[in-house]
Design a protein around this motif. Structure first.
Motif, mmCIF file in Angstrom:
data_model
loop_
_atom_site.group_PDB
_atom_site.id
_atom_site.type_symbol
_atom_site.label_atom_id
_atom_site.label_comp_id
_atom_site.label_asym_id
_atom_site.label_seq_id
_atom_site.Cartn_x
_atom_site.Cartn_y
_atom_site.Cartn_z
ATOM 1 N N ILE A 217 -0.073 -6.475 4.972
ATOM 2 C CA ILE A 217 0.430 -5.665 3.867
ATOM 3 C C ILE A 217 -0.678 -4.763 3.334
ATOM 4 O O ILE A 217 -0.457 -3.610 3.038
ATOM 5 C CB ILE A 217 1.014 -6.554 2.747
ATOM 6 C CG1 ILE A 217 2.319 -7.183 3.226
ATOM 7 C CG2 ILE A 217 1.260 -5.743 1.493
ATOM 8 C CD1 ILE A 217 2.907 -8.177 2.259
ATOM 9 N N LYS B 272 6.975 -10.876 -0.866
ATOM 10 C CA LYS B 272 5.800 -9.999 -0.778
ATOM 11 C C LYS B 272 6.176 -8.646 -0.190
ATOM 12 O O LYS B 272 5.776 -7.602 -0.710
ATOM 13 C CB LYS B 272 4.707 -10.646 0.064
ATOM 14 C CG LYS B 272 3.987 -11.781 -0.615
ATOM 15 C CD LYS B 272 2.972 -12.395 0.343
ATOM 16 C CE LYS B 272 2.349 -13.636 -0.235
ATOM 17 N NZ LYS B 272 1.450 -13.356 -1.342
ATOM 18 N N PHE B 273 6.934 -8.659 0.897
ATOM 19 C CA PHE B 273 7.321 -7.390 1.524
ATOM 20 C C PHE B 273 8.251 -6.583 0.629
ATOM 21 O O PHE B 273 8.056 -5.385 0.437
ATOM 22 C CB PHE B 273 7.958 -7.627 2.898
ATOM 23 C CG PHE B 273 6.944 -7.855 3.975
ATOM 24 C CD1 PHE B 273 6.246 -6.793 4.529
ATOM 25 C CD2 PHE B 273 6.671 -9.131 4.428
ATOM 26 C CE1 PHE B 273 5.298 -6.990 5.511
ATOM 27 C CE2 PHE B 273 5.724 -9.347 5.415
ATOM 28 C CZ PHE B 273 5.032 -8.270 5.959
ATOM 29 N N CYS C 67 8.282 -6.341 8.697
ATOM 30 C CA CYS C 67 7.872 -7.568 9.378
ATOM 31 C C CYS C 67 9.075 -8.227 10.045
ATOM 32 O O CYS C 67 10.162 -8.266 9.482
ATOM 33 C CB CYS C 67 7.247 -8.540 8.374
ATOM 34 S SG CYS C 67 6.635 -10.071 9.105
ATOM 35 N N ASN D 262 -0.648 -11.181 4.231
ATOM 36 C CA ASN D 262 -1.376 -10.470 3.174
ATOM 37 C C ASN D 262 -2.276 -9.396 3.767
ATOM 38 O O ASN D 262 -2.361 -8.287 3.247
ATOM 39 C CB ASN D 262 -2.203 -11.438 2.337
ATOM 40 C CG ASN D 262 -1.360 -12.231 1.367
ATOM 41 O OD1 ASN D 262 -0.259 -11.834 1.008
ATOM 42 N ND2 ASN D 262 -1.871 -13.371 0.949
ATOM 43 N N ARG E 1 6.820 -4.703 -2.340
ATOM 44 C CA ARG E 1 6.055 -3.506 -1.984
ATOM 45 C C ARG E 1 6.935 -2.432 -1.328
ATOM 46 O O ARG E 1 6.441 -1.493 -0.744
ATOM 47 C CB ARG E 1 4.908 -3.891 -1.065
ATOM 48 C CG ARG E 1 3.822 -4.663 -1.797
ATOM 49 C CD ARG E 1 2.748 -5.157 -0.851
ATOM 50 N NE ARG E 1 1.632 -5.736 -1.562
ATOM 51 C CZ ARG E 1 1.588 -6.972 -2.049
ATOM 52 N NH1 ARG E 1 2.645 -7.749 -1.943
ATOM 53 N NH2 ARG E 1 0.522 -7.429 -2.660
ATOM 54 N N THR F 208 -1.047 -1.444 4.843
ATOM 55 C CA THR F 208 0.148 -0.627 4.616
ATOM 56 C C THR F 208 1.253 -0.827 5.639
ATOM 57 O O THR F 208 2.108 0.025 5.815
ATOM 58 C CB THR F 208 -0.187 0.884 4.497
ATOM 59 O OG1 THR F 208 -0.639 1.370 5.747
ATOM 60 C CG2 THR F 208 -1.213 1.140 3.417
ATOM 61 N N LEU G 50 4.589 -2.378 6.123
ATOM 62 C CA LEU G 50 5.572 -2.899 5.181
ATOM 63 C C LEU G 50 6.808 -3.465 5.854
ATOM 64 O O LEU G 50 7.763 -3.837 5.177
ATOM 65 C CB LEU G 50 5.979 -1.799 4.187
ATOM 66 C CG LEU G 50 4.851 -1.300 3.296
ATOM 67 C CD1 LEU G 50 5.335 -0.155 2.419
ATOM 68 C CD2 LEU G 50 4.297 -2.421 2.443
#
Length: 114
Positions: A37, A68-69, A44, A34, A72, A40, A42
């Protein structure tokens, strides 16, 4: 579970060691992601080469991170999971959702091209 994180060329590398079975360690992993992210980052790569065991809670954490990734506009890959983890991903059909790469370099190439 031990957790280590580094950032190289805008890719967050997360290296896990031990068992990914939920508990406070999983919360630490989610918080780390978290925070990344929010900065910024993006992309991983999660290195699972030193993870001995993973259960349904651990799988849930990985799915949550991937979500999550991707929500976004980012991407996440798994690096070199053990044979046991690969079998678990196949059984749960999550091998169709996760991208698996064997090395950091292969993961970086995939992530920068995605």
């Amino acid at each position: 579970m031990k957790l280590e994180s580094t950032v190289t060329e805008d890719i967050v590398y997360v290296r896990l060691q031990g068992d990914l079975i939920g508990s406070p360690d999983s919360q630490q992993l989610v918080e780390l992601v978290n925070n990344s992210i929010s900065e910024t980052k993006l992309l991983c790569a999660v290195d699972l080469s030193q993870v001995r065991f993973i259960n349904s809670s651990g799988i849930g954490v990985l799915v949550s991170l991937l979500t999550k990734f991707r929500n976004r506009g980012g991407e996440m890959v798994l690096i070199n999971p053990s044979e046991q983890i690969r079998k678990l991903l196949i059984i749960t059909k999550l091998n169709n959702i996760f991208t698996i790469k064997e090395t950091d370099q292969a993961a970086a190439e995939f992530l920068t091209q995605s």
